[in-house]
Design a protein around this motif. Structure first.
Motif, PDB file in Angstrom:
ATOM      1  N   LEU A  27     -15.404   6.541   7.838  1.00  0.00           N
ATOM      2  CA  LEU A  27     -15.193   5.310   7.072  1.00  0.00           C
ATOM      3  C   LEU A  27     -14.163   5.520   5.973  1.00  0.00           C
ATOM      4  CD1 LEU A  27     -18.844   3.971   6.732  1.00  0.00           C
ATOM      5  CD2 LEU A  27     -16.940   2.849   7.914  1.00  0.00           C
ATOM      6  N   SER A  28     -14.237   6.676   5.313  1.00  0.00           N
ATOM      7  CA  SER A  28     -13.285   6.922   4.230  1.00  0.00           C
ATOM      8  C   SER A  28     -11.884   7.124   4.775  1.00  0.00           C
ATOM      9  CB  SER A  28     -13.721   8.145   3.415  1.00  0.00           C
ATOM     10  OG  SER A  28     -13.665   9.307   4.222  1.00  0.00           O
ATOM     11  N   ALA A  29     -11.809   7.625   6.031  1.00  0.00           N
ATOM     12  CA  ALA A  29     -10.494   7.863   6.614  1.00  0.00           C
ATOM     13  C   ALA A  29      -9.945   6.624   7.303  1.00  0.00           C
ATOM     14  CB  ALA A  29     -10.590   9.006   7.626  1.00  0.00           C
ATOM     15  N   GLN A  30     -10.820   5.639   7.589  1.00  0.00           N
ATOM     16  CA  GLN A  30     -10.382   4.444   8.300  1.00  0.00           C
ATOM     17  C   GLN A  30      -9.338   3.686   7.480  1.00  0.00           C
ATOM     18  OE1 GLN A  30     -13.518   1.713   9.116  1.00  0.00           O
ATOM     19  NE2 GLN A  30     -12.323   0.481  10.548  1.00  0.00           N
ATOM     20  N   LYS A  31      -8.296   3.230   8.147  1.00  0.00           N
ATOM     21  CA  LYS A  31      -7.226   2.483   7.477  1.00  0.00           C
ATOM     22  C   LYS A  31      -7.489   0.994   7.666  1.00  0.00           C
ATOM     23  CE  LYS A  31      -5.296   6.448   6.681  1.00  0.00           C
ATOM     24  NZ  LYS A  31      -4.025   6.856   7.263  1.00  0.00           N
ATOM     25  N   TYR A  32      -7.468   0.263   6.573  1.00  0.00           N
ATOM     26  CA  TYR A  32      -7.836  -1.154   6.610  1.00  0.00           C
ATOM     27  C   TYR A  32      -6.844  -1.968   5.778  1.00  0.00           C
ATOM     28  CZ  TYR A  32      -9.748   0.108   2.047  1.00  0.00           C
ATOM     29  OH  TYR A  32      -9.889   0.579   0.768  1.00  0.00           O
ATOM     30  N   PHE A  33      -6.998  -3.283   5.804  1.00  0.00           N
ATOM     31  CA  PHE A  33      -6.170  -4.197   5.006  1.00  0.00           C
ATOM     32  C   PHE A  33      -7.115  -5.100   4.220  1.00  0.00           C
ATOM     33  CE2 PHE A  33      -3.750  -3.031   8.729  1.00  0.00           C
ATOM     34  CZ  PHE A  33      -2.462  -2.829   8.259  1.00  0.00           C
ATOM     35  N   SER A  34      -7.018  -5.028   2.904  1.00  0.00           N
ATOM     36  CA  SER A  34      -7.931  -5.824   2.078  1.00  0.00           C
ATOM     37  C   SER A  34      -7.241  -6.280   0.788  1.00  0.00           C
ATOM     38  CB  SER A  34      -9.173  -4.994   1.740  1.00  0.00           C
ATOM     39  OG  SER A  34     -10.056  -5.736   0.936  1.00  0.00           O
ATOM     40  N   ILE A  35      -7.350  -7.569   0.499  1.00  0.00           N
ATOM     41  CA  ILE A  35      -6.795  -8.108  -0.756  1.00  0.00           C
ATOM     42  C   ILE A  35      -7.835  -7.906  -1.846  1.00  0.00           C
ATOM     43  CG2 ILE A  35      -5.847 -10.135  -1.928  1.00  0.00           C
ATOM     44  CD1 ILE A  35      -4.970 -11.213   0.749  1.00  0.00           C
ATOM     45  N   THR A  36      -7.793  -6.753  -2.464  1.00  0.00           N
ATOM     46  CA  THR A  36      -8.746  -6.389  -3.512  1.00  0.00           C
ATOM     47  C   THR A  36      -8.213  -6.865  -4.872  1.00  0.00           C
ATOM     48  OG1 THR A  36      -7.655  -4.264  -3.832  1.00  0.00           O
ATOM     49  CG2 THR A  36      -9.435  -4.352  -2.204  1.00  0.00           C
ATOM     50  N   PRO A  37      -9.052  -6.838  -5.914  1.00  0.00           N
ATOM     51  CA  PRO A  37      -8.561  -7.196  -7.258  1.00  0.00           C
ATOM     52  C   PRO A  37      -7.338  -6.375  -7.676  1.00  0.00           C
ATOM     53  CG  PRO A  37     -10.938  -7.122  -7.256  1.00  0.00           C
ATOM     54  CD  PRO A  37     -10.511  -6.609  -5.916  1.00  0.00           C
ATOM     55  N   GLY A  38      -7.319  -5.100  -7.283  1.00  0.00           N
ATOM     56  CA  GLY A  38      -6.173  -4.253  -7.622  1.00  0.00           C
ATOM     57  C   GLY A  38      -4.894  -4.724  -6.949  1.00  0.00           C
ATOM     58  N   ILE A  39      -5.004  -5.145  -5.700  1.00  0.00           N
ATOM     59  CA  ILE A  39      -3.850  -5.672  -4.963  1.00  0.00           C
ATOM     60  C   ILE A  39      -3.337  -6.940  -5.646  1.00  0.00           C
ATOM     61  CG2 ILE A  39      -3.183  -6.853  -2.819  1.00  0.00           C
ATOM     62  CD1 ILE A  39      -3.172  -3.883  -2.431  1.00  0.00           C
ATOM     63  N   LYS A  40      -4.234  -7.829  -6.030  1.00  0.00           N
ATOM     64  CA  LYS A  40      -3.849  -9.077  -6.701  1.00  0.00           C
ATOM     65  C   LYS A  40      -3.152  -8.786  -8.025  1.00  0.00           C
ATOM     66  CE  LYS A  40      -7.569 -11.989  -4.845  1.00  0.00           C
ATOM     67  NZ  LYS A  40      -8.757 -12.796  -5.189  1.00  0.00           N
ATOM     68  N   TYR A  41      -3.689  -7.816  -8.766  1.00  0.00           N
ATOM     69  CA  TYR A  41      -3.105  -7.453 -10.063  1.00  0.00           C
ATOM     70  C   TYR A  41      -1.698  -6.883  -9.887  1.00  0.00           C
ATOM     71  CZ  TYR A  41      -2.806  -5.192 -14.668  1.00  0.00           C
ATOM     72  OH  TYR A  41      -2.416  -4.787 -15.916  1.00  0.00           O
ATOM     73  N   ALA A  42      -1.536  -6.031  -8.890  1.00  0.00           N
ATOM     74  CA  ALA A  42      -0.213  -5.435  -8.629  1.00  0.00           C
ATOM     75  C   ALA A  42       0.796  -6.508  -8.221  1.00  0.00           C
ATOM     76  CB  ALA A  42      -0.329  -4.377  -7.533  1.00  0.00           C
ATOM     77  N   TYR A  43       0.387  -7.412  -7.345  1.00  0.00           N
ATOM     78  CA  TYR A  43       1.276  -8.479  -6.869  1.00  0.00           C
ATOM     79  C   TYR A  43       1.704  -9.378  -8.031  1.00  0.00           C
ATOM     80  CZ  TYR A  43       2.900 -12.570  -4.276  1.00  0.00           C
ATOM     81  OH  TYR A  43       3.657 -13.616  -3.789  1.00  0.00           O
TER      82      TYR A  43
END
Length: 512
Positions: A27-43
């Motif tokens: 699970l930790s190695a699985q690559k995923y796509f997620s719009i997390t709060p950090g992603i929103k802040y960076a954008y």
């Protein structure tokens, strides 16, 4: 027996822990796509042009969310804005390898995510746009084709994924401006087809979605919708309504200031554009956006404000890119002529217009041609033009009417006078009189490739379209396309092609 049972329990327990360990490791190695709060802040930080800060946020996310491949999609915006705003060839060369590196990262991600192909397509499109800045048109075309294929595949697998339509709308709408053989060749080579109407419908779906959902790319979508409405649908009111509906953050985002002020300038709200640009955010953490000074200088020049010189000079003195330099020097020359009445300073800036900058965008190509002609413009016609460009139509009409005799002595002045008067009367919605002046300009310039003639034909088409006289509109749009205009050819012809495409459904409706 008890001992055996105990050993079996221990084996099963240890086996369970082993499987949990393996599973958690996967699970930790699985690559995923997620719009997390950090992603929103960076954008959001990127849209504020605080690019160094955004990079720090994304670097932290690479540690905190190592499997989130959306990081690399958002990171590409940093390179895109650096290249697009700075126009630094060395910087472009230094950053160009990042495209493939990021796509490689994304390709290790979850292929069952709708963001898998979407992120690859968006990165590819951004680099295609960046390449256009430096004349890499062939590579840009191939990248648009590659991005389009990814988006179409994504649409097939995830028909309800609304973000697809954000980029597809632009590709379809711009493709829709092509006609005849050009469209056949383009579609055959790229496999891309589309119409302006299709693009408008697609972006409308996105806009409707944003009204009820938290959509990361909301501002981009509204900008695209406004662009299609203004440039391709020829609907200024719709374009302005859309960009206002977006509620862009002009207090913090220079990009928002650019978008809103640009549309204000184009839709005849020059005073509003000035207000936005004079109050643009001034944060030392932000990437300098000197193009906003150029925009403000132009807006102030339209009304002969002396501060125009300051902002235009600040642009040419600080901007290290390649585009709009020639046009800025031409505007400085015009300032010296109509505000200071200084002919010597006029020619000094004309010389700079020739020697500085590149000739890639239409504005610079035109500025270069004007400079090489070495003909001082009629100050009255020039002032009327600038007043018109600032949407001060009544003032422009007064200037032309009061000085008519001084604007008809030569062939070139007569041609320009009739064209300028036509544009002013068109803006004042006096269509019958506007047609007369455009017709005069067409007759005076008959047999030439003057942009005054080409644009007069275009505007005649626009007027007849507005009056629902579609056969007449079609005739003038086609005549416009027959002229190899000496200036603004690309933009004039694109508008004529878009006009032809717009009137086809109206013609069909009238024949029923």
């Amino acid at each position: 027996m008890k001992l055996i049972n105990h050993i079996i329990k221990r084996i099963l327990l240890l086996t369970g822990f082993f499987f949990i360990f393996i599973l958690s490791g996967n699970l930790s190695a699985q690559k995923y796509f997620s719009i997390t709060p950090g992603i929103k802040y960076a954008y959001r930080t990127i849209t504020y042009l605080q690019l160094d800060k955004a990079q720090q946020i994304l670097d932290s996310l690479k540690i905190a969310e190592p499997g989130n491949m959306l990081i690399y999609h958002i990171e590409n915006y940093i390179d895109f804005y650096k290249i697009f705003i700075n126009e630094d060839k060395d910087e472009f060369e230094k950053l160009r390898d990042n495209k493939d590196n990021r796509i490689d990262k994304i390709e290790s991600g979850d292929k069952d995510s709708p963001y898998y192909r979407f992120s690859k397509a968006e990165i590819t499109l951004q680099w295609a746009i960046a390449r256009l800045k430096f004349g890499e048109n062939a590579k840009a075309a191939f990248e648009v084709r590659a991005a389009f294929k990814e988006l179409k595949k994504n649409q097939k697998h995830f028909p309800g994924f609304v973000a697809n339509y954000k980029s597809l709308s632009v590709i379809h709408a711009i493709t829709g401006t092509l006609t005849g053989l050009n469209k056949t060749i383009f579609t055959t080579i790229t496999g891309i087809d589309g119409t302006i109407k299709q693009g408008a419908i697609e972006i409308k779906k996105v806009i409707e979605y944003t009204k009820n959902n938290d959509f990361l790319f909301k501002d981009e979508s509204y900008t695209i919708a406004s662009f299609i409405a203004f440039h391709l649908e020829n609907d200024k009111e719709k374009a302005w309504k859309l960009i206002n509906e977006a509620n862009l953050d002009i207090r913090n985002s220079p990009l928002a200031c650019f978008v809103l002020a640009n549309m204000a300038q184009k839709t005849g709200k020059n005073e509003f554009a000035i207000k936005i640009l004079e109050n643009k955010p001034n944060n030392q953490e932000q990437l300098p956006f000197y193009y906003l000074d150029y925009m403000l200088g132009k807006s102030l020049l339209y009304k002969s404000n002396r501060l125009a010189y300051y902002y235009l000079r600040r642009f040419v003195d600080n901007f290290k890119g390649i585009n709009y330099i020639k046009d800025a020097y031409l505007k400085l020359a015009w300032y010296e002529l109509i505000v200071n009445n200084d002919e010597r300073a006029y020619w000094q800036n004309i010389a700079k217009c020739i020697s500085e900058g590149e000739s890639i965008v239409d504005e610079d190509k035109t500025a270069k041609k004007v400079a090489f002609k070495s003909i001082k413009p009629n100050p009255i016609l020039l002032k009327a033009r600038l007043l018109y460009d600032g949407a001060y139509f009544i003032n422009a009409h007064e200037v032309l009417m009061k000085n008519k005799k001084m604007c008809t002595d030569s062939y070139t002045d007569r041609l320009e006078f009739n064209y300028r008067m036509g544009r002013v009367l068109q803006a004042l919605k006096n269509y019958n009189e506007a047609i007369k002046y455009f017709d005069n300009a067409i007759k005076i310039g008959e047999g030439t490739n003057s942009h005054f003639v080409c644009n007069s034909l275009l505007q005649m088409g626009v007027i007849y379209e507005k009056l629902s006289k579609f056969e007449e509109a079609k005739k003038y749009f086609k005549k416009c396309l027959d002229i190899d205009s000496d200036e603004y050819k690309n933009s004039i012809h694109q508008k004529a092609k878009a006009g032809l495409i717009r009137i086809i459904p109206n013609e069909n409706q009238n024949t029923r």
